[in-house]
Write an enzyme that holds these catalytic residues in place. Structure first.
Site, short mmCIF file in Angstrom:
data_model
loop_
_atom_site.label_atom_id
_atom_site.label_comp_id
_atom_site.label_asym_id
_atom_site.label_seq_id
_atom_site.Cartn_x
_atom_site.Cartn_y
_atom_site.Cartn_z
N LYS A 298 0.75 -1.32 -0.02
CA LYS A 298 0.00 -0.09 -0.14
C LYS A 298 0.85 1.21 0.05
O LYS A 298 1.86 1.53 0.74
CB LYS A 298 -0.96 0.00 1.30
CG LYS A 298 -1.99 1.03 1.25
CD LYS A 298 -2.87 0.59 2.50
CE LYS A 298 -4.09 1.64 2.35
NZ LYS A 298 -5.30 1.15 3.45
N GLU A 384 -18.90 -5.30 11.07
CA GLU A 384 -19.68 -4.41 11.92
C GLU A 384 -20.71 -5.49 12.71
O GLU A 384 -21.11 -5.09 13.77
CB GLU A 384 -20.58 -3.53 11.16
CG GLU A 384 -19.80 -2.27 10.64
CD GLU A 384 -18.70 -2.69 9.21
OE1 GLU A 384 -18.08 -1.85 8.74
OE2 GLU A 384 -19.19 -3.62 8.82
N ARG A 412 -25.05 -1.52 8.42
CA ARG A 412 -25.06 -2.80 8.06
C ARG A 412 -25.37 -3.75 9.29
O ARG A 412 -25.30 -5.33 9.37
CB ARG A 412 -23.40 -3.04 7.73
CG ARG A 412 -22.96 -2.03 6.66
CD ARG A 412 -21.55 -2.38 6.09
NE ARG A 412 -21.36 -3.32 5.35
CZ ARG A 412 -20.21 -3.93 4.68
NH1 ARG A 412 -19.25 -3.05 4.97
NH2 ARG A 412 -20.30 -4.97 4.24
#
Length: 656
Positions: A298, A384, A412
């Site tokens: 990244k 979540e 969610r």
């Protein structure tokens, strides 16, 4: 074939990039040599760093997928072969290669290029996905649909930046092998991170594959000896890449993916464009689902990002393209900063307070809490639902968990809030960052549903603080409530100036702060949370036109307090403003209470309409919706003037 004539008319203004300027469609990549593809990768990184530094956006993730995306478009025939990105914020290079290079001057700006895949922009974007862990289910559905229709098409799903930590991704992996011969290539972009280092058992398994000493040592020996052979060295090594799977199976026999019935290839170097292409070719030819495991870095190619261990420049505002330093000084704290400080203070006094987040430790402000209390922080990854249920478990064990997520992501886990936290009367506090209109990340990231959804949950209480003292006060109260869930929602914006109350009505959760109380006020303006300051502005504008006002802030806006109902009964008109959907929001709840209590005071409600909102700055979106002090005051004034003109007293005056 679908047709989407979306073209952006802007120039790049970035200097000569001979190879990048040649690419208008993915097919143009097939004329390039391996050396040219490597040069193109460097041009793309330079372009990304320059452009995203000027507009802001997800820089780190896209710098990490340059060679991977080049390989995808070299091997597969987009859009005939759908390429779906999970998470969607790693699709910038894909956009560049599919005819949208000129749009990057307008990235995430009103009317410009979206920061996520957007089917309205291009036929190459199949799914407008910006919530994580959904793409494998999309891919499974598409691939199974093509198979049933007898179409020879391959679906490619790029799963990365922590998306495999989401439970929905594993539900899809469990179901994908059920139908034989489904042509689905799953590319795991394994950068070991989401915002921060990826956590959990899966992350540990992938790390084992990447770092096993025997595996790395054996592969290094093969590459060194075979590649050194004259003339045939490199081609021979490319052919022997397939041997890597065998080495992996012998030396690292986890069987993690093969046990699911999915062929596994890798891990491979995601920055070796030639290796990426050869492995994707193998995967494309396989008659069934395949996982290609790519290791990437990244922020690759931007020193400032590579050296930033916190999030590797996951998402940036406007920055210096050479140093990575922000171009705008942070002169005022944000709501997230205020939450971070309050959590540390609470944690110092309350040993029972723990914190949970879903792969967003630093974005939601829990980094300081984690540093101070490392044993009392839980980062569950992009999960979540698990976050909420595990919080209920922590509460049942006698602790008080604070679950901190973006407001849009609590959607969610609605079932878990309802059936696990509330049904079991567990004292879980939900801190919802980025509530209300957020703007630039587009329709999926506006926190405009949380109050409408969570307000359906029996016993649950919601606070929307107007300034830092009220945020601290709300959190302090929330962590003392042990028999029901509580919610504290706040904006991502800068903290507003403190708004002092001139008086109060009611006590405790029922308390309403009066921010303004004109003598003989006829209009009650209800402004709370980020709109409290706007409520004061609206009242001032109405007062200047001869209509005295009271401004009330119901600190705990759900359920509707008795004190607010009593205040409404004492005025001729109530004006409610909310940074949430009108449907199911405070205004509608207040209206229902007024009817139930026999209060006839009319109510004018201002809030977010029930539709998805295009990306743009927060101010631009609010302007379009008419949610500004000027617009609200104008519409209220029109109503007041019309009602005044139609009143019996006015008619009698006209008759005389």
């Amino acid at each position: 074939m679908r047709s989407f004539p979306y073209v952006l008319e802007t120039s790049t203004n970035i200097g000569p990039m001979p190879l990048l300027d040649m690419i208008s469609t993915p097919q143009d990549l097939r004329t390039l040599t391996r050396g040219q593809l490597e040069e193109l990768a460097e041009e793309i990184r330079a372009f990304l760093i320059t452009k995203v530094s000027r507009t802001g956006g997800h820089l780190g993730p896209n710098l990490g997928v340059v060679e991977l995306t080049l390989g995808l478009h070299r091997v597969f025939d987009s859009p005939n072969d759908p390429i779906i990105f999970d998470t969607g914020h790693q699709s910038y290079v894909h956009k560049m290669l599919t005819g949208r290079l000129s749009g990057f001057d307008t990235l995430r700006q009103r009317g410009g290029l979206s920061g996520y895949p957007e089917p309205k922009e291009s036929e190459h974007d199949w799914v407008s996905n910006s919530h994580a862990s959904t793409a494998l289910s999309w891919g499974a559905g598409l691939a199974q649909g093509f198979q049933l229709k007898g179409e020879n098409r391959t679906v490619v799903v790029v799963v990365g930046d922590g998306a495999l930590t989401g439970g929905m991704a594993w539900e899809a992996l469990n179901n994908i092998p059920i139908r034989r011969g489904v042509k689905l290539v799953i590319v795991v972009n394994d950068n070991g991170r989401s915002y921060t280092p990826t956590v959990g058992g899966l992350a540990n398994q992938l790390a084992g594959l990447r770092t096993h000493k025997k595996y790395e040592k054996t592969l290094s020996y093969i590459k060194r000896r075979v590649s050194s052979l004259p003339v045939i060295g490199r081609p021979a090594y490319d052919l022997m890449h397939g041997f890597k799977t065998g080495v992996k199976d012998v030396l690292v026999p986890e069987g993690m993916f093969t046990d699911l019935g999915i062929k596994y290839i890798g891990p491979i170097d995601g920055h070796d464009v030639g290796g990426v292409i050869s492995h994707l070719e193998q995967a494309r030819q396989f008659e069934g689902p395949v996982i290609v495991h790519c290791m990437t870095r990244k922020g690759k190619g931007f020193k400032a990002a590579e050296e930033n261990e916190e999030d590797r420049f996951h998402a940036v505002g406007k920055i210096n393209e050479f140093t990575g330093e922000p171009l705008t000084a942070s002169v005022q704290a944000t709501w997230t900063d205020a939450f971070a400080e309050a959590m540390v203070q609470i944690g110092q006094r309350r040993q029972d307070v723990v914190a949970i987040t879903a792969a967003m430790l630093h974005p939601v402000g829990l980094g300081r809490f984690a540093a101070a209390f490392p044993e009392r922080i839980f980062d569950v990854g992009i999960a979540e639902q698990h976050a909420v249920v595990s919080a209920a478990g922590l509460a049942a064990a006698g602790l008080h968990p604070v679950v901190a997520v973006y407001a849009t992501f609590i959607n969610r886990a609605f079932d878990q809030v309802l059936m696990d936290a509330a049904l079991h009367s567990e004292g879980v506090t939900f801190a919802l960052d980025r509530s209300g209109i957020t703007g630039t990340d587009g329709p999926s990231h506006n926190g405009m549903w949380d109050m409408s959804l969570l307000g359906l949950v029996p016993t649950l209480e919601i606070a929307a603080p107007r300034d830092q003292p009220r945020l601290v006060e709300a959190l302090e109260r929330a962590v003392t409530v042990d028999d029901r869930p509580t919610v504290v929602r706040y904006s991502k914006e800068r903290l507003p100036d403190e708004l002092h109350a001139v008086s109060h009505r009611g006590t405790g959760r029922d308390r309403v702060d009066l921010l303004r109380a004109d003598t003989d006020a006829s209009v009650l303006v209800v402004g709370y949370g980020q709109f409290a300051g706007m409520g004061m502005d609206v009242a001032e504008r109405l007062t200047q036109q001869g209509f005295a006002c009271t401004v009330a802030d119901p600190l705990w806006c759900v359920p509707v307090s008795d004190a607010l109902v009593e205040l409404a009964a004492q005025h001729s008109l109530v004006v409610s403003m909310e940074d949430n959907l009108v449907v199911g929001g405070l205004g509608e709840r207040l209206r229902a209470r007024l009817v139930d209590d026999g209060v006839s005071t009319p109510l004018q409600v201002f809030g977010v309409p029930q539709r998805f909102l295009e990306h743009g700055s927060r101010d631009e979106v609010l302007e379009e919706l008419g949610l500004t002090a000027r617009d609200v005051a104008r519409r209220v004034l029109e109503r007041l003037v019309n009602e005044q003109a139609m009143s019996p007293d006015t008619e009698s005056i006209r008759e005389r």
